[in-house]
Design an enzyme around this catalytic site. Structure first.
Site, PDB file in Angstrom:
ATOM      1  N   ALA A  21      -3.923 -28.115 -20.114  1.00 20.81           N
ATOM      2  CA  ALA A  21      -3.197 -29.207 -19.469  1.00 20.81           C
ATOM      3  C   ALA A  21      -2.548 -30.125 -20.492  1.00 20.81           C
ATOM      4  O   ALA A  21      -1.362 -30.465 -20.375  1.00 20.81           O
ATOM      5  CB  ALA A  21      -4.143 -30.004 -18.564  1.00 20.81           C
ATOM      6  N   SER A  50      -4.747 -24.803 -27.267  1.00 20.45           N
ATOM      7  CA  SER A  50      -4.035 -23.925 -26.317  1.00 20.45           C
ATOM      8  C   SER A  50      -4.640 -22.532 -26.244  1.00 20.45           C
ATOM      9  O   SER A  50      -3.973 -21.526 -26.482  1.00 20.45           O
ATOM     10  CB  SER A  50      -2.555 -23.836 -26.713  1.00 20.45           C
ATOM     11  OG  SER A  50      -1.946 -25.095 -26.700  1.00 20.45           O
ATOM     12  N   CYS A  54     -10.784 -18.560 -20.060  1.00 21.10           N
ATOM     13  CA  CYS A  54     -11.089 -17.477 -19.126  1.00 21.10           C
ATOM     14  C   CYS A  54     -11.292 -16.148 -19.841  1.00 21.10           C
ATOM     15  O   CYS A  54     -11.943 -15.242 -19.308  1.00 21.10           O
ATOM     16  CB  CYS A  54      -9.966 -17.339 -18.107  1.00 21.10           C
ATOM     17  SG  CYS A  54      -9.607 -18.835 -17.167  1.00 21.10           S
ATOM     18  N   TYR A 439       4.604  -0.787   1.610  1.00 24.41           N
ATOM     19  CA  TYR A 439       3.724   0.332   1.954  1.00 24.41           C
ATOM     20  C   TYR A 439       4.235   1.623   1.332  1.00 24.41           C
ATOM     21  O   TYR A 439       5.419   1.948   1.398  1.00 24.41           O
ATOM     22  CB  TYR A 439       3.632   0.527   3.470  1.00 24.41           C
ATOM     23  CG  TYR A 439       3.145   1.913   3.830  1.00 24.41           C
ATOM     24  CD1 TYR A 439       1.820   2.281   3.567  1.00 24.41           C
ATOM     25  CD2 TYR A 439       4.010   2.870   4.365  1.00 24.41           C
ATOM     26  CE1 TYR A 439       1.373   3.572   3.844  1.00 24.41           C
ATOM     27  CE2 TYR A 439       3.570   4.159   4.655  1.00 24.41           C
ATOM     28  CZ  TYR A 439       2.254   4.506   4.388  1.00 24.41           C
ATOM     29  OH  TYR A 439       1.808   5.779   4.652  1.00 24.41           O
ATOM     30  N   TRP A 447      -1.465   0.151   7.599  1.00 25.92           N
ATOM     31  CA  TRP A 447      -1.877  -1.238   7.833  1.00 25.92           C
ATOM     32  C   TRP A 447      -2.686  -1.695   6.629  1.00 25.92           C
ATOM     33  O   TRP A 447      -3.766  -1.185   6.381  1.00 25.92           O
ATOM     34  CB  TRP A 447      -2.723  -1.367   9.108  1.00 25.92           C
ATOM     35  CG  TRP A 447      -1.905  -1.369  10.364  1.00 25.92           C
ATOM     36  CD1 TRP A 447      -1.544  -0.296  11.118  1.00 25.92           C
ATOM     37  CD2 TRP A 447      -1.352  -2.514  11.004  1.00 25.92           C
ATOM     38  NE1 TRP A 447      -0.789  -0.696  12.191  1.00 25.92           N
ATOM     39  CE2 TRP A 447      -0.667  -2.059  12.148  1.00 25.92           C
ATOM     40  CE3 TRP A 447      -1.363  -3.890  10.731  1.00 25.92           C
ATOM     41  CZ2 TRP A 447       0.007  -2.919  13.016  1.00 25.92           C
ATOM     42  CZ3 TRP A 447      -0.707  -4.746  11.589  1.00 25.92           C
ATOM     43  CH2 TRP A 447      -0.029  -4.263  12.714  1.00 25.92           C
ATOM     44  N   ARG A 455      -5.589  -8.837  12.200  1.00 23.98           N
ATOM     45  CA  ARG A 455      -5.556  -8.361  13.593  1.00 23.98           C
ATOM     46  C   ARG A 455      -6.904  -8.578  14.273  1.00 23.98           C
ATOM     47  O   ARG A 455      -6.976  -9.040  15.418  1.00 23.98           O
ATOM     48  CB  ARG A 455      -5.197  -6.869  13.628  1.00 23.98           C
ATOM     49  CG  ARG A 455      -3.769  -6.545  13.267  1.00 23.98           C
ATOM     50  CD  ARG A 455      -3.526  -5.050  13.281  1.00 23.98           C
ATOM     51  NE  ARG A 455      -3.650  -4.485  14.636  1.00 23.98           N
ATOM     52  CZ  ARG A 455      -3.580  -3.186  14.892  1.00 23.98           C
ATOM     53  NH1 ARG A 455      -3.424  -2.317  13.891  1.00 23.98           N
ATOM     54  NH2 ARG A 455      -3.673  -2.742  16.119  1.00 23.98           N
TER      55      ARG A 455
END
Length: 465
Positions: A21, A50, A54, A439, A447, A455
Site C-alpha cells: 500500500a 515492495s 503471499c 464453454y 452448465w 440454479r
C-alpha cells in the site's frame, strides 16, 4: 504557515511502511507529480520493500527458489524515481497537531523528526502471537515479512530434528504446513476450530481436512495451545494443549494477523471494531484532511453485509495504494469496498471463497438458503475431468447472492471470480443462471458448476417464498 509553504511551492508526502500500500501510493503520487512539486519520503523498518508476503510459504516450501523473486521493486529502484525511501527506519510517533513523524534508525538508534504536508499510513498487519509461556522461545516463528521468512529458513537450516508444529489452520497455517511437508518435516497442525480454513463453512472445511491428512499432515482440531515447552538449551521442544504434548523442533504461528495500528492509535486516529484504521471512500483517515491509510492496517466496507471488516490481502493493499497515490497526487479516486474473495491450495486441492459464510450471514441478520452441488471441472467425458464442490448462499426473500465456496482440483479455484463479479453487481441467483460463460469440453461442462449451484439455489429460494 504550512510546511509546504515554508519550503516554497513543493509539498512533502511522508509514507509510513514500505510494502504494497505505502509504496504503491508513493509510486502513483510520483507519476502524477514530479520532484519539483512533491517531495516523497518513505520509512520502512525492515530490510525489504515492495515484496509479496503471499509468496512466502511458496519460498519456504521451495516452489520459489529465490527470495528476491518476491520483491517487486527494490529500494534502489524506488530511489531512482525520486522517492526517498529510508530502510531500517521505524516511525515511532506521529504528531498530528504539528504535522510530523519521529523516526528511529533501527541499527544505530538515532532519532529525528520529519515534517509532512500529507501523510500515508501503510503499516500493515502483525502475526497474532498469543501470550503463552514459551511463546518467544528460539524456534517459534511468525511469518509476515521477508525478514520473518528468512529467519524461519535459517532455523530450518540449523535444526537437526524434523518435527514441526503449525499453530492455526487459516490460510497461512495451511500453506505453511504444506511448505514444511515439502521440506521433509513431520508436520502437526493444532487448530482451535472444528475444521481447518475457518474462512469456509465447516462442511467445506472438512474436505480441506481430508486433503491435509492425505499429505501426511497430522490434524489436531478443537484444540488450543496452552504452552510452548522448551528444553535445557531454551529452544522449543514441544507444544502443549490441555490434553496432549506434540514434539516440535520448530513452531510456526499461523493463527492470523491483526492490523498494525498501535502507532496510529497512540496518535489519536480513529480505530474500528476490528482494530483497523477507519477511512472514507477516498482512503482518507476519518476526521483528518491530510492523512490517508491503506493496506492491512485498515478496515474496509463489506459490500455484501454492509459492515466494516478487516480483510488483509495483497490485492486490496495494491488497490488501496493506487487510490491513495491518486488522491495525494492531486487526482481523485475511491475504494468502494470488497466482497471478501480469496483462493488458496493444499497440494492440488484448490480452495476458494467469496462473500459471506453461514455465520457471517446470521451475524448480519440475513435469512438465507444454501445449495451445495457436485460437478466437474470439464465435461464429464473429457480426459482428466476432476470433481469439485460448490456451495452457494442466497438471501431467502430476494434471491440475492450472498456467498460462494468452492473446493476442488485443477480448474476449481478461479471459478470463484464469477461469483465475485456477481456479488459486486448485486445479482440474484436467478440472474446468474443466465450468465453467458465460456464453454468447451476441455474447460467446463455445458452448465458451469457455479451456474449449476445458482440454479439449485434459485429453486430453493422459490420453494421457501
Amino acid at each position: 504557515m504550512s510546511t509546504g509553504a515554508a519550503r516554497g511551492t513543493r509539498e512533502r508526502l511522508v509514507v509510513v511502511g514500505g510494502d504494497a500500500a505505502g509504496m504503491s501510493a508513493a509510486s502513483q503520487a510520483r507519476r502524477l507529480k514530479g520532484p519539483d512539486e512533491l517531495e516523497i519520503v518513505a520509512f520502512e523498518r525492515g530490510h525489504f520493500s515492495s515484496f509479496s508476503a503471499c509468496g512466502i510459504p511458496y519460498w519456504v516450501g521451495g516452489d520459489v527458489t529465490e527470495r528476491d523473486a518476491l520483491i517487486a521493486r527494490t529500494p534502489e529502484e524506488h530511489r531512482a524515481r525520486d522517492i526517498d525511501l529510508r530502510m531500517r527506519t521505524e516511525v515511532t510517533e506521529i504528531d498530528v497537531a504539528a504535522g510530523r513523524v519521529r523516526a528511529r534508525d533501527v541499527d544505530s538508534g538515532a532519532q529525528s523528526w520529519t515534517s509532512y504536508d500529507k501523510l500515508v499510513i501503510g503499516t500493515g498487519a502483525r502475526p497474532i502471537r498469543p501470550e503463552l509461556p514459551g511463546i518467544d522461545a528460539p524456534g517459534v516463528h511468525g511469518v509476515q515479512t521477508l525478514d520473518d521468512g528468512q529467519a524461519l529458513l535459517d532455523t530450518l537450516a540449523r535444526t537437526r530434528g524434523r518435527r514441526a508444529v503449525v499453530v492455526g489452520a487459516g490460510y497461512i497455517g495451511v500453506e505453511m504446513a504444506e511448505a514444511l511437508i515439502n521440506r521433509g518435516y513431520e508436520v502437526t497442525v493444532v487448530n482451535r476450530g472444528r475444521e481447518p480454513m475457518s474462512t469456509l463453512d465447516p462442511d467445506m472445511g472438512r474436505m480441506v481436512h481430508e486433503a491435509m491428512e492425505g499429505l501426511g499432515i497430522t490434524m489436531v482440531d478443537d484444540a488450543e495451545v496452552t504452552e510452548v515447552l522448551t528444553g535445557d538449551d531454551g529452544r522449543v521442544r514441544a507444544v502443549a494443549t490441555r490434553d496432549a504434548e506434540f514434539p516440535a523442533d520448530v513452531v510456526v504461528l499461523g493463527i492470523g494477523v491483526r492490523p498494525e495500528t498501535r502507532l496510529a492509535e497512540a496518535a489519536g486516529l480513529p480505530i474500528g471494531a476490528h482494530g483497523g484504521l477507519l477511512t472514507d471512500l477516498a482512503m482518507r483517515v476519518r476526521g483528518h484532511e491530510n492523512i490517508w491509510a491503506g493496506g492491512d492496517c485498515v478496515e474496509v466496507l463489506d459490500l455484501v453485509s454492509g459492515q466494516e471488516r478487516h480483510i488483509p490481502l495483497g490485492t486490496h493493499a495494491n488497490k488501496h495504494g493506487q487510490v491513495l497515490g491518486t488522491n495525494v497526487g492531486g487526482g481523485y479516486a475511491t475504494f468502494p469496498g470488497v466482497v471478501g474473495t480469496a483462493v488458496s491450495k493444499v497440494c492440488d486441492l484448490e480452495i476458494a471463497r467469496t462473500g459471506l459464510r453461514e455465520k457471517d450471514a446470521r451475524r448480519a441478520g440475513l435469512r438465507f438458503v444454501t445449495a451445495t452441488i457436485e460437478s466437474t471441472s470439464r465435461a464429464g467425458y473429457y480426459p482428466d475431468a476432476s470433481p469439485m464442490t460448490v456451495k452457494m448462499l442466497a438471501e431467502r426473500r430476494t434471491g440475492r447472492l450472498l456467498g460462494v465456496q468452492i473446493v476442488g482440483r485443477e480448474g476449481a479455484g478461479k471459478r470463484v471470480d464469477i461469483a465475485a463479479v456477481a456479488l459486486t453487481a448485486g445479482m440474484t441467483v436467478e440472474q446468474m443462471t443466465a450468465l453467458d460463460l465460456g464453454y468447451a469440453p476441455p474447460f467446463s461442462p455445458v452448465w458451469d458448476p457455479v451456474l449449476v449451484a445458482a440454479r439449485k439455489a434459485a429453486r430453493e429460494v422459490e420453494r421457501q417464498r
